[in-house]
Design a protein around this motif. Structure first.
Motif, PDB file in Angstrom:
ATOM      1  N   ILE A  74       0.838  -1.202   0.000  1.00 38.86           N
ATOM      2  CA  ILE A  74       0.000   0.000   0.000  1.00 38.86           C
ATOM      3  C   ILE A  74       0.871   1.250   0.000  1.00 38.86           C
ATOM      4  N   ASN A  75       1.905   1.270   0.807  1.00 38.04           N
ATOM      5  CA  ASN A  75       2.810   2.420   0.877  1.00 38.04           C
ATOM      6  C   ASN A  75       3.572   2.618  -0.436  1.00 38.04           C
ATOM      7  N   LYS A  76       4.009   1.538  -1.041  1.00 34.27           N
ATOM      8  CA  LYS A  76       4.823   1.630  -2.255  1.00 34.27           C
ATOM      9  C   LYS A  76       4.003   1.983  -3.489  1.00 34.27           C
ATOM     10  N   PHE A  77       2.762   1.458  -3.604  1.00 35.36           N
ATOM     11  CA  PHE A  77       1.993   1.607  -4.835  1.00 35.36           C
ATOM     12  C   PHE A  77       0.725   2.440  -4.698  1.00 35.36           C
ATOM     13  N   ASN A  78       0.286   2.724  -3.495  1.00 33.08           N
ATOM     14  CA  ASN A  78      -0.936   3.498  -3.258  1.00 33.08           C
ATOM     15  C   ASN A  78      -2.047   3.118  -4.240  1.00 33.08           C
ATOM     16  N   PRO A  79      -2.419   1.827  -4.275  1.00 30.66           N
ATOM     17  CA  PRO A  79      -3.399   1.378  -5.270  1.00 30.66           C
ATOM     18  C   PRO A  79      -4.819   1.836  -4.953  1.00 30.66           C
ATOM     19  N   LYS A  80      -5.643   1.934  -5.984  1.00 33.44           N
ATOM     20  CA  LYS A  80      -7.066   2.211  -5.790  1.00 33.44           C
ATOM     21  C   LYS A  80      -7.770   0.958  -5.286  1.00 33.44           C
ATOM     22  N   TYR A  81      -7.338  -0.212  -5.780  1.00 36.50           N
ATOM     23  CA  TYR A  81      -7.954  -1.494  -5.437  1.00 36.50           C
ATOM     24  C   TYR A  81      -6.895  -2.516  -5.057  1.00 36.50           C
ATOM     25  N   ILE A  82      -7.230  -3.355  -4.095  1.00 35.23           N
ATOM     26  CA  ILE A  82      -6.445  -4.544  -3.793  1.00 35.23           C
ATOM     27  C   ILE A  82      -7.394  -5.723  -3.930  1.00 35.23           C
ATOM     28  N   LEU A  83      -7.053  -6.638  -4.829  1.00 37.46           N
ATOM     29  CA  LEU A  83      -7.847  -7.833  -5.047  1.00 37.46           C
ATOM     30  C   LEU A  83      -7.140  -8.996  -4.353  1.00 37.46           C
ATOM     31  N   SER A  84      -7.829  -9.608  -3.418  1.00 40.89           N
ATOM     32  CA  SER A  84      -7.229 -10.691  -2.652  1.00 40.89           C
ATOM     33  C   SER A  84      -7.071 -11.933  -3.506  1.00 40.89           C
TER      34      SER A  84
END
Length: 108
Positions: free
Chosen positions: A57-67
């Motif tokens: 999260i810190n490195k890529f600041n994504p809008k979505y995380i798909l498990s």
């Protein structure tokens, strides 16, 4: 793997929760990664999703995380199954965390 199309959409895929520290910090649209840890005594974690998710999260600041882990839908058998422990990611995050069901599709 980081995938980008010609319209600047981007996706990072990390199937086992072992973030490559050599990757540069950048803004990505979505990440597919485990969101839980699976651990065996003595051996330790063999899937490290819950541990590495804050770094992703810190490195890529994504809008979505798909498990990419299927958690409660998985059914294991055999001797080692009795020893596997599960640790879930329970921190707050500033992106949409999506836990997909088997064969479910999502539009990003």
């Amino acid at each position: 793997y980081i995938l980008k199309d010609d319209q600047k959409n981007s996706l990072y895929i990390e199937p086992h929760g072992y973030l490559d520290e050599k990757l540069h910090k950048q803004k990505l649209d979505a990440v597919i990664t485990p969101t839980i840890n699976l651990k065996l005594p003595i051996v330790g974690s063999f899937v490290r999703g819950a541990d590495v998710l804050p770094k992703i999260i810190n490195k890529f600041n994504p809008k979505y995380i798909l498990s990419s882990t299927i958690g409660g839908e998985a059914h294991y058998s055999g001797l080692l199954n009795r020893f596997i422990s599960v640790q879930e990611f329970d921190d707050e995050c500033n992106c949409k965390l999506v836990s997909l069901k088997t064969m479910e599709s999502v539009k990003i």
